[in-house]
Every structure is written in C-alpha cells, then in structure tokens.
Design an enzyme around this catalytic site. Structure first.
Site, PDB file in Angstrom:
ATOM      1  N   GLU A 101       0.828  -1.196   0.000  1.00 13.91           N
ATOM      2  CA  GLU A 101       0.000   0.000   0.000  1.00 13.91           C
ATOM      3  C   GLU A 101       0.868   1.253   0.000  1.00 13.91           C
ATOM      4  O   GLU A 101       0.604   2.230  -0.716  1.00 13.91           O
ATOM      5  CB  GLU A 101      -0.894  -0.030   1.243  1.00 13.91           C
ATOM      6  CG  GLU A 101      -2.161   0.787   1.135  1.00 13.91           C
ATOM      7  CD  GLU A 101      -3.077   0.484   2.300  1.00 13.91           C
ATOM      8  OE1 GLU A 101      -4.154  -0.089   2.054  1.00 13.91           O
ATOM      9  OE2 GLU A 101      -2.723   0.820   3.444  1.00 13.91           O
ATOM     10  N   GLY A 237     -11.852  24.101 -34.880  1.00 12.35           N
ATOM     11  CA  GLY A 237     -11.693  25.427 -34.312  1.00 12.35           C
ATOM     12  C   GLY A 237     -12.695  25.695 -33.204  1.00 12.35           C
ATOM     13  O   GLY A 237     -13.866  25.344 -33.321  1.00 12.35           O
ATOM     14  N   GLY A 240     -11.394  24.013 -27.982  1.00 12.24           N
ATOM     15  CA  GLY A 240     -10.715  24.116 -26.690  1.00 12.24           C
ATOM     16  C   GLY A 240      -9.299  23.585 -26.667  1.00 12.24           C
ATOM     17  O   GLY A 240      -8.761  23.292 -25.591  1.00 12.24           O
ATOM     18  N   THR A 242      -6.323  25.136 -27.407  1.00 13.01           N
ATOM     19  CA  THR A 242      -5.400  26.078 -26.773  1.00 13.01           C
ATOM     20  C   THR A 242      -5.654  26.167 -25.277  1.00 13.01           C
ATOM     21  O   THR A 242      -4.709  26.187 -24.469  1.00 13.01           O
ATOM     22  CB  THR A 242      -5.536  27.466 -27.420  1.00 13.01           C
ATOM     23  OG1 THR A 242      -5.254  27.365 -28.822  1.00 13.01           O
ATOM     24  CG2 THR A 242      -4.574  28.455 -26.784  1.00 13.01           C
TER      25      THR A 242
END
Length: 1199
Positions: A101, A237, A240, A242
């Site tokens: 763990e 275009g 999203g 960029t």
C-alpha cells in the site's frame, strides 16, 4: 432501463446557480495503517475526527483478509484521493499489505495522482522507520525468510519506508496526549486541502468538462520517464485545444518538473511571417537559455555555435507550440529538439491531424462537450444575477445549435445574457442566418488551408447533407474522389468520423460553408451552390439561375408555399452538377401526402437539364417522363422516388448511361416499364419497390456484371419480362416471368442464365406472386440476401438452394402456403439469419443441422408448427430463437448451447422446458447476452429479457425452475460479470402467482414502506435493487409495463419497468389463463444515472454518466418507500403482490450458494428420472469438460 421525468420550465430550475462542476477526487484522505496496532484506538479516533470535520476519508480494513497483493479497487481509491496519510506504528512493517500500500501511495504521488503524502509516527521513533531498526529490523528479518525466493520486493519496501520517513510529518511523542495529536493531524490536513482547493480553482475556474481531458494529456506526457516526448492535441476550431494546452502548461510550470518552460501561441502566423521556422526556433532557444542574443544572431539556427547546443542538452524543457499547420516545418523543429535533455516534453496543437502523424508519440483528439457540460458552460455565460426567466426549450435549442463547441457556447451565452425572451428568439434567428463573426473567423482558418479541390468538396457536403451521412451515400452522389477528400477533411477536423460508417459535419462548420457561398453574390441565382428553401424556390419560379450554379439542394419539408417551377428554370444552369429535390426525413410513400405544400411543373420543361449533371434526385417528380432532350451521359445516380413518371424516356432506343451506378424509382406507382439498360454497364443497384403499375421489365440484365442489388418488392403487376435474360443466341428464358407470376409456357427452359448478373448480392421480391423458386437459382453464386417475404402463393423452395454458398439471409416471413423447408443436403457456411414468422411451416427438416453458421431463427406465429427437430441442438452458433405465438408447440427439445435469447411468449400449450444444469450457469458472465446490444459508450448491455408470458400450461416444477434461474442469473451477473458497474437492467416474466421467497420485503398490494435503507448509499457493498410484482389479468393489453415510485427523504424517483413486444395488436383482448410474475433487476449505476438526469433536468441521456459526477444521498435515510403501479390501468389488470430486495455484496455468496444447491438437486432429480448421470460426478472435472458433457446431455441453456 428507460426513465422519464418532467422538464423544468427554465434553466435556473434545471441547474441551480449554486451547483459547481465537481472535481474528480472521490476522497479527501486515504488512511494507511496497521490494523492490529491502531484500528480500535488511534485510527478510530482519527477517522471520527475527520468525519466530524466533513473530510471524506477512505479507511480500508481488508488487510484482515490476508494476501500480499493490493486489490485494484484499493489502488483506485488511492488514485482518487487528494492526501495519503501513512500511520507508522510498531508492527507496520510486518504487514506486506501495508508495505505494498505504501509503495502504491508513493507511485501515485510521483504520477501526480496524490497531492500530498503525510507520515504519522505513532508511538515510534522516525529513525526506526528510516533506518529499519528495532521492530522494523525484526520484521524485515522475517520477510527475508518468507520471501527468500522473491527478494526483489524487499529493497523496494525499504526504499519506500526511507523515502516516506524523510517527508515532513507528525510525531505522537511530541504531543501531550492522543486527543491533541489527533487535532494537530486534522488541522494539518485541512491546511493541505485548502492548498489543493486553491490549486484546482486556479486551473479549472470557469472551465467545464476539462478535468478528464487534462488527465488524459498528463497520462500521455508520462512525466517522469526519461525519453523526449512529442504530444499532439487536435480538433476543430473553437473546441478548446489552446485552453487545454494552457492549463496543462500552467500545472506543469508550477510543478517545477522542468528547468525551463516555453509557450508559443499563434505559431501558424509566426511561420508565415518574416524569418519563418528559423525565427521560431531561435526564439525557443533564446527562451530556454534565457539569452536574448540568440534571437538576434544572423546565422541560421543550424549554424549556431556548438556551445549553444551543448547547453541545450542540459535543459529539461517543456515547450508548447500552439496552432501549427505545417508538417514539414514541424518535422524540422522536431529534429532540432533532439538536443534537449532527457525528460523534455513538447506539446503541439493543430486543426490538422495529418500535421502530427509523422512526429508525435501520441495524439489526443479533443471531443465536443456533452449535453450536460454544454448546459453548464452556457449557464455560466448566459445567466447571471437578475437574468430574466427564459423558456427551457429555447435554452436547449441554443445548446443544440452550438453542438458542444465551447467557443460557440461562450459567444452565444454572452450575446444572450440578460436579454428577454422575445430578444432571444430574434438573436437566435439572426445567428442561424448569419454566423457570429468571432465564431466564423476561428472556424474559417481550417477552410482557408485547403486546396481548391478540397474546398469544393467541403462546400458540396455542407450544402447536400443536413445531418449525419455515410461514406457510401456521399460516394453515390459525389463520386469516387470523395473517399480521399473525406479522409483529408477528417484530418483537418472539418468532418467528424463517428464509429462505423457514419460521418458528420458540425452544424457550425456547415453554416460557415453556406455563408462562404452566400458571400459570392447578392443574387442567389449567381452563386455556386443553393440549399436555402426560399432562395431555391425563388430561382425555380423566376428562372433566375445562371451558369454559376453547380449544386442545387431543396428539402421539400422546408418549403412554406406551393411552388410552380418555370418551364425554362434550368435553361441557363448549364454547369449544374448535382440536383436534389428531396424529403429531408426518411422517405416513405406517405411523404407526399402528409406535406401540404407541393412543387409542381404545369407543363413539360422546355429547357434541357445540364449535360454535366452527375446526380439527379427529385422525390415526387411531377411529370410523366424526363425532358426528351436530356442527355444523361454523366449521370452517376438517378433517384425519382414516388415520382409520377410512366417511363423515363420517350425514346424507345437504349439510352447511353455509361457511368450510371444507382437507379432508385421506388413507389413510382405510375411506372409501367423500365428503359433498356444494355448501355448501363456500371449499374450496381436497381430499386423498383412499390412500382405497382410496372408490367414490363424489358431491359437485358444479362450484361450487368456489376449489378449487386435488385429490389422488386411489391411489384404486383409485373408480368412481361420478355428478353430479360436473353442469351447471346437470342433464346428466350422466362425465369423471372415464372418467378413472379408462375406463368411458365416452356418449363424446360425455366432457369436462370449463368450470365445473369453474376455479382448480384441482394434479390428482394417481397409481396410478389411467386409460387415456386427454380433450381437454377444456384447460378446466382454471389447472392447474399434473398427476400421472399409475404409471397402468399409461394409453395416450395428447391433443394439446390443449399448450394448458394454466399447466402447470409433468407426471409420467408408471411409465406402462408409454404409448409416445409427443403432438405439441406450440404452445410451452408454463411447463412446467419432465417426468418419464418407467420409462414405455414409445419415442421423443420432434421438436416437443419447443416445450417452451421445460423445465428438467428425466428418462427413467431407459425400456427401449424408442432414439433422441433432434435438436430436444432447441434446448431453451435445459434444465439436467438423466437417462438412467440406458436400455439401448438408443447415441448422444447434440447436447445443449442450457444443460445442467448429464447422467446416463447404465448405458447399456450407449452408444458415443460429442459432442466438447466447449474454448472453451466457459472459460465454466464463470459457470454454476452444483450437484448439491445452494447451501447455506443462501451457500457455493459442495457437489458436482458427472459420472457415466458402466456405459457399458462407450464407445470409447477418448470415455473419454480424459472424463478430460481431468474435469481441465479442476477447473482451470477453480479458475482462474476461486469454488470454490477454497468448501466443495465434485467427483466423476467413467467406464469405464477407467488413472489419468490428471497424478496425479503413483500406485501399483498402495491406499496411497501419503512424499509431500512443502506447505511451509506455510496457504500460499494450495496449493489442493486430487485423488484417483483404478481399481475392478474383477464385480457391481454398492448403494453405490459409498470412503474416503481421510489421515495427516500425528500427525493422521488420513477423507475420504468418496460416489457416490450409481449403483446401483438392482433392478440389484444385475448383471455389470459393465469397470473404472471414480472421481475426487474436494476443496478445501482442505472439508478445513479437516473438521479443525474433528475439533477440536470435531462431524460434519456445519450451518453454514460461518469460516476464521479453523481451525488448519492451520503447518509442513511429511514424514510424509504416503494410503490408499484400499472402504467396503463384498466379493469382487466391488477397488481396483486409486490416485493423489493436490496442486494448487498455480503449476502451475494449466501444467496448464490443456496440457489446453486437448489438447482443441483432439481437437476439430479431430472437426471435420475431420465437415466442420465447426476451432476455431482462433474465436480472433479474442469469447467470446460463439464460444460461439454452437460451440452451433450441436455443440449444447453434456455433463455
């Protein structure tokens, strides 16, 4: 499971302003501890303090189960937490569970899955952990002995202990008591959570639907690996790209994982400016080395001093190149990046996927926002304080227009913000006519980058298709060249490629394309393309079309008045290539009648249609023939559905159709003959369905070597086909004449010429007058589909049909005179679907076992069918068999072991079923059995149906067996299958009047209340619900559906329980001989989906809801009740009993074993009575052998 709820009247009521987009983490804190040291004292106190502070904490006790390996569920819990708390105690290192763990927690921290790791030293010195002394030394001594054959783990565990103990933590020895120590830990965690929260808000504020995209990019970047990686981000275009790159850049910039970071925007413009690639590369180098002089050097970047490149090799860099459109320049930049230090990362955004393919290691295509995300983003922009209430349907219309494009949603939201309803309507109407400039400028960049040919193809598609379309459909209209152009447009993100053959152009791109053409000229008749209904009608009425027009497309459902076409309307459109006058919805013969406005031509067209015309479609064409002077030498497709033509051309001679591929004249009810097609060598498909006046088919099909599809369904008057199958020596072969009307003057010549359409794949002759199929049909060696459905006079099929080696589907539905099938003398390797429903079939031949690939066998309403051959059990690929309404069938013999769906509703005389061996059911989860298939988002199949409605003579033992197997099916799916986490439901129905005993909440009536609910609805131990009703009916109804109303606290949820296809209209009001048990199993995930729909005001979501976005009630609610009611109440139907069961993981095993024992006893009794070997002897065999022997004994499993 279907769902329904009422929609809100406004967006504000659909989503409250307080609702925020949720962060993915499910837990704030993950606790790792040694149970025997701290569970009952320190950890329990800490957990209580964290819970009291509303800190979501994962505390796992599964260490008690033993084992060395960490479970996937636990690993997921660690990844979904923000902070990992390691509680080091005296015996922590003696647990391999704890050590594994710990390793997993550190790995998640390195992969940025965890924000913080805090070590807690409870009654132990940190140096003991760091240096593995005292109890830790002793523990590792035991581990060395235990793992002497797997010593590679020990160094990993030691390193993890050392690394963690060096982190800043808290020591219990420095506190005055345990209470103070717990308080310090809680305060430390709260401080860290505030840092996590501020970090998340910094990156995600105002951004919707971006978290998962960021995680995907971070996964592709694989921060930590030593190689240099190029990652591409592409999309249309405004989608999203960029924004996504910026957020990833800012997160990595703040993580201090890189020596230098550089974000260059508008690279496309930089590369086109002075200096181009050389200027760009020098700019990047200057930023990475923080040396401005590099940018000013006159020498090309390849000739820069060697010392520059030596320094670059020591820089671990993060570079983002935004909006790249040149693959060659990107390749040159890529070559220069080889001098960067190992571990460097370069991210490139582009609209053109092809730009990325040669240089990037991975490509992420940005998908549009789904409906919920679109609604949330639009709400943030359009609805602020004091916003007027707007009709909810208008909001949805706006969202549909944007179609998940974030830029469009932002622009629309800002444009409509604080506007009253009437202004919304005006703005929306204007935007649909003229695209917002901000949107158009962004979208047009991709279009401007195309060459002239690709621009033409883009515009053609934008004008011809209003919704999704297939490649084949586009190819049939635009020609073969469209294949390559479509691939290019997909790479440029101007067309979306859905799964399968479906293509789609985004509505905004389509609108942009149409506006580009609209800008060509003020006069519609002087533009290259027309599709606006008003403009097209104006051009056709006033004869204003010019040579500029190349494409004209008119949806008849969009015209708002009767239009009279000028006789000379096409006289000046000499360059017209594509002409479509069509009904926008799926075409049926009724379309013309249901649409009140018509397009008419009072007299013959005086003008010639353009000789350049490649595709002509005119639904409901109003004249008796095409213009006499039309020369169709360039025509590829001719579609005149529902036309008034009597014959295409008045010219009796064969018309030259050298490139024609498709002819569709279906429902042309006045058509009496088809022209001679001897000069149409490339014809591939002919559709004459519903041409009820067609009496002559005098063209020679013999030379149509490319013909693959011939549809003559419903041509009820077709008689004279003289010469249709002429041989070169002019011998008359009247096969099709006999085939249609059974008029065979010369039986010795009744056969199909071997030269007749050798590539024909589909022959559809539904509802014709056939009496007998000739043996020579075997000459159609490529035939894949033969449709003889509802040929009321058909009496027999030839045995030679088994030689149709390509046949995949044979449809004989409704052939009332067909009493038997021919002997199948040899295996048919491709026949998969055989439809015999509503036919006169009385028996099936034993040789049906030769249908070795058969998957679907439908025999519904075969009223003469009494017996099924035992050889059916040998069909190893049969997955569905339907015997609904076969009223004479009394017994089902052993069934194919591959069978996944068996429908035997309303088999009134059916008395028994083969017993189901319990060992076989263990393999159920590995066998997919969808009623509706798999959903498009990869979920488990939505529903399984097991229905025996109306089989009132089933004996009690069989009814009990069905009840037990319904439970066993549910438990098997939950125990072994993936359905526990899928959005699925299971439905069962059989004759009976008792709720099975395992439903622990039962009532005589329709309501159950005061049920003890799960202590925590989010508890993974709670899996699903099951509901059951006993329905009393005197007469059959059209619908057998009921609803469950579930109330907990202040929430009410309606669960639809639909049983489709249980009653046909012709059997409505027939008496029912017994009560029926209806059982429905609904997984927790399906209910979570329903809660999500209610939360956002949507119903029937078309996508799988991410589970982290669903808020279950997080506390126990004692006020839980259920009520069942019949959806279509009537005097003949009454719910007599109702039962509910909450299914938990802990009682899964107990119920499963109990039901399995009961099944085994019943199966052994069946074996004893039949002299077969009992099931106990199978226990020592492996599963595969056991199943095979069971199959041989009983023939398989019935569903």
């Amino acid at each position: 499971m279907a769902s329904s709820s009422s929609s809100s009247s406004s967006l504000s009521s659909a989503i409250s302003p307080q609702q925020k987009h949720e962060i993915q983490e499910k837990y704030d804190v993950f606790l790792s501890f040694r149970g025997e040291d701290t569970r009952d004292k320190f950890v329990s106190h800490l957990y209580a303090a964290l819970s009291a502070t509303h800190i979501s904490t994962f505390m796992d006790d599964n260490e008690l189960q033993g084992g060395d390996e960490i479970r996937p569920k636990l690993s997921q819990a660690i990844q979904n937490s923000k902070i990992g708390i390691i509680i080091f105690s005296k015996n922590y290192a003696s647990s391999t569970w704890c050590l594994n763990e710990l390793v997993e927690i550190l790995e998640c921290k390195k992969r940025n899955k965890l924000s913080f790791v805090i070590p807690i030293f409870y009654e132990i010195d940190p140096s003991d952990v760091r240096k593995q002394k005292r109890s830790y030394e002793a523990a590792f001594g035991e581990l060395e002995e235990r793992f002497k054959d797997r010593m590679e783990k020990l160094p990993q565990w030691r390193a993890a202990l050392t690394e963690t103990s060096n982190l800043t933590g808290l020591n219990s020895k420095k506190s005055r008591g345990e209470s103070e120590f717990v308080q310090k830990i809680v305060e430390n965690i709260l401080e860290k959570l505030l840092q996590c929260q501020s970090s998340d808000e910094k990156y995600f504020k105002g951004l919707i639907g971006i978290e998962e995209k960021i995680k995907k990019i971070e996964s592709l970047l694989s921060i930590g690996s030593k190689d240099i990686r190029f990652i591409g981000i592409c999309g249309m275009g405004g989608i999203g790209k960029t924004t996504l790159a910026k957020v990833v850049f800012e997160k990595l910039l703040n993580s201090q994982s890189f020596d230098r970071c550089c974000f260059l925007k508008d690279v496309r413009k930089i590369l086109k400016g002075s200096g181009g690639l050389d200027h760009l590369t020098k700019d990047v180098i200057s930023r990475l080395l923080n040396e401005k002089t590099v940018r000013e050097m006159d020498t090309p970047f390849e000739a820069l001093p060697p010392t520059i490149f030596r320094r670059l090799r020591r820089v671990k860099a993060l570079i983002v190149l935004d909006d790249v459109d040149s693959s060659t320049q990107l390749e040159s930049f890529y070559d220069g990046c080889c001098v960067l230090a190992p571990g460097s990362r370069i991210i490139v955004t582009t609209r053109d996927e092809q730009v990325l393919k040669t240089v990037t290691d991975s490509i992420h295509k940005v998908e549009r926002l789904n409906d919920i995300e679109s609604l949330e983003l639009f709400r943030l922009r359009a609805f602020r304080e004091n916003s007027p209430t707007v009709d909810y349907e208008m909001v949805l219309e706006t969202i549909r227009y944007a179609h998940g494009n974030p830029l469009a949603l932002k622009v629309l939201g800002s444009s409509l913000c604080r506007r009253p309803k009437d202004e919304w309507e005006s703005v929306l109407k204007k935007l649909k006519k003229n695209q917002a400039l901000e949107i158009k400028e962004v979208l047009k960049i991709s279009y401007d980058g195309l060459d002239n040919g690709s621009k033409d193809m883009f515009l053609d598609i934008a004008f011809l298709f209003n919704s999704s379309f297939t490649r084949d459909h586009a190819k049939s209209i635009l020609g073969d060249a469209v294949e390559m152009e479509i691939t290019l447009l997909i790479e440029k993100c101007l067309i979306e490629d859905d799964e399968g053959n479906e293509l789609r152009m985004h509505d905004l791109l389509r609108q942009m394309g149409r506006e580009i053409v609209r800008d060509e000229d003020k006069e519609p008749g002087s533009r290259s393309r027309l599709c606006d209904a008003v403009e097209v009608c104006d051009v056709l009425e006033n004869c204003t079309g010019t040579a500029a027009v190349g494409v004209m497309s008119l949806d008849m459902f969009e015209i708002e008045k009767n239009v009279i076409v000028h006789p000379g309307a096409f006289s000046n459109m000499r360059n017209l290539r594509l002409l479509r006058v069509y009904y926008g919805h799926h075409y049926t013969a009724r379309n013309e009648g249901i649409h009140k406005f018509k397009l008419s031509i009072p007299r013959a067209l005086h003008s010639d249609l353009s000789t350049k015309l490649r595709f002509l479609q005119w639904d409901s064409y109003p004249l008796k023939s095409l213009p006499s002077n039309f020369i169709p030498e360039n025509l590829v497709g001719l579609v005149l559905r529902g036309s008034h033509v009597e014959k295409l051309w008045n010219n009796p001679k064969a018309v030259s159709l050298p490139v024609l591929r498709r002819m569709d004249l279906k429902f042309s009810k006045f058509l009496t003959q088809v022209p001679n097609l001897t000069q149409a060598p490339n014809l591939e498909t002919i559709n004459l369905e519903g041409c009820t006046s067609l009496v002559q088919f005098c063209s020679s099909l013999q030379n149509l070597e490319k013909l693959t599809y011939l549809k003559l369904n419903g041509c009820s008057k077709l008689r004279d086909v003289e010469g249709m199958f002429k041989r070169p020596e002019k011998l008359s072969e009247s096969w099709i004449q006999k085939f249609i009307s059974n008029v065979w003057p010369y039986p010795s010549q009744a056969h199909i010429s071997q030269k007749f359409a050798p590539n024909l794949r589909c022959l559809l002759l539904r509802e014709t007058a056939i009496e007998k199929v000739p043996p020579s049909i075997v000459c159609l060696s490529g035939l894949a589909e033969l449709d003889l459905g509802f040929c009321k006079r058909l009496k027999s099929l030839p045995t030679s049909i088994c030689h149709l080696n390509s046949l995949e589907q044979l449809d004989l539905r409704g052939c009332e005179e067909l009493k038997t099938l021919p002997e199948i003398l040899k295996p048919m390797g491709r026949l998969k679907r055989l439809y015999l429903s509503e036919s006169g079939i009385k028996e099936l031949p034993e040789s049906i076992e030769n249908l070795v690939s058969l998957k679907i066998l439908r025999m519904d309403e075969c009223q003469g069918l009494e017996f099924l051959p035992s050889s059916l059990g040998k069909l190893r690929n049969l997955s569905l068999m339907s015997l609904n309404y076969c009223s004479k069938v009394q017994e089902l013999l052993p069934i194919s072991p591959s069978l996944k769906n068996l429908y035997v509703n309303y088999c009134y005389r059916l008395k028994s079923l083969p017993e189901i061996p319990p060992q076989f059911l263990r393999s159920l989860p590995t066998i997919p059995s969808p009623h509706f298939g798999f959903c498009e988002h990869g979920c488990t199949a939505w529903s399984d149906y097991f229905t025996f409605y109306g089989c009132g003579k089933l004996d009690q033992n069989t009814r009990n067996m069905l009840a037990d197997q319904a439970l066993f099916h549910i438990l098997s799916r939950l125990k072994f299958g993936s359905s526990a986490g899928g959005c699925r439901s299971d439905y069962f129905c059989y004759p009976g009047d008792e709720i099975p005993e395992w439903f622990d909440h039962q009532t005589c009536g329709t309501s159950i209340s005061n049920i003890v609910s799960p202590p925590d609805w989010n508890d993974p131990e709670f899996l699903s619900f099951a509901f059951c009703i006993v329905l009393h009916q005197n007469k059959l109804g059209l619908f057998q559906d009921f609803d469950i109303v579930w109330k907990f606290g202040s929430q009410t949820i309606c669960i639809d329980c639909d049983f489709p296809y249980l009653c046909a209209d012709k059997f409505k009001d027939r008496e029912v001989s017994s009560d029926h048990v209806f059982m429905v199993h609904v997984t927790k995930s399906a209910l979570q989906q329903r809660i999500y729909e209610l939360k956002y005001g949507f119903t029937g979501l078309s996508f799988r809801v991410p589970m982290h976005e669903v808020n279950w009630p997080n506390t126990c609610c004692t006020d839980v009740s259920f009520r069942a009611y019949w959806r279509f109440p009537n005097e003949s139907a009454e719910i007599k009993k109702f039962g509910v069961r909450f299914i938990y993981r802990q009682d899964l095993e107990r119920l499963y074993e109990k039901t399995e024992r009961k099944n085994k006893r019943r199966f052994n009794e069946c074996c004893e009575s039949s002299g077969s070997e009992a099931v106990d002897s199978l226990e020592e065999e492996d599963d595969d052998k056991a199943h095979c022997r069971i199959y041989r004994t009983l023939g398989g499993y019935i569903r």
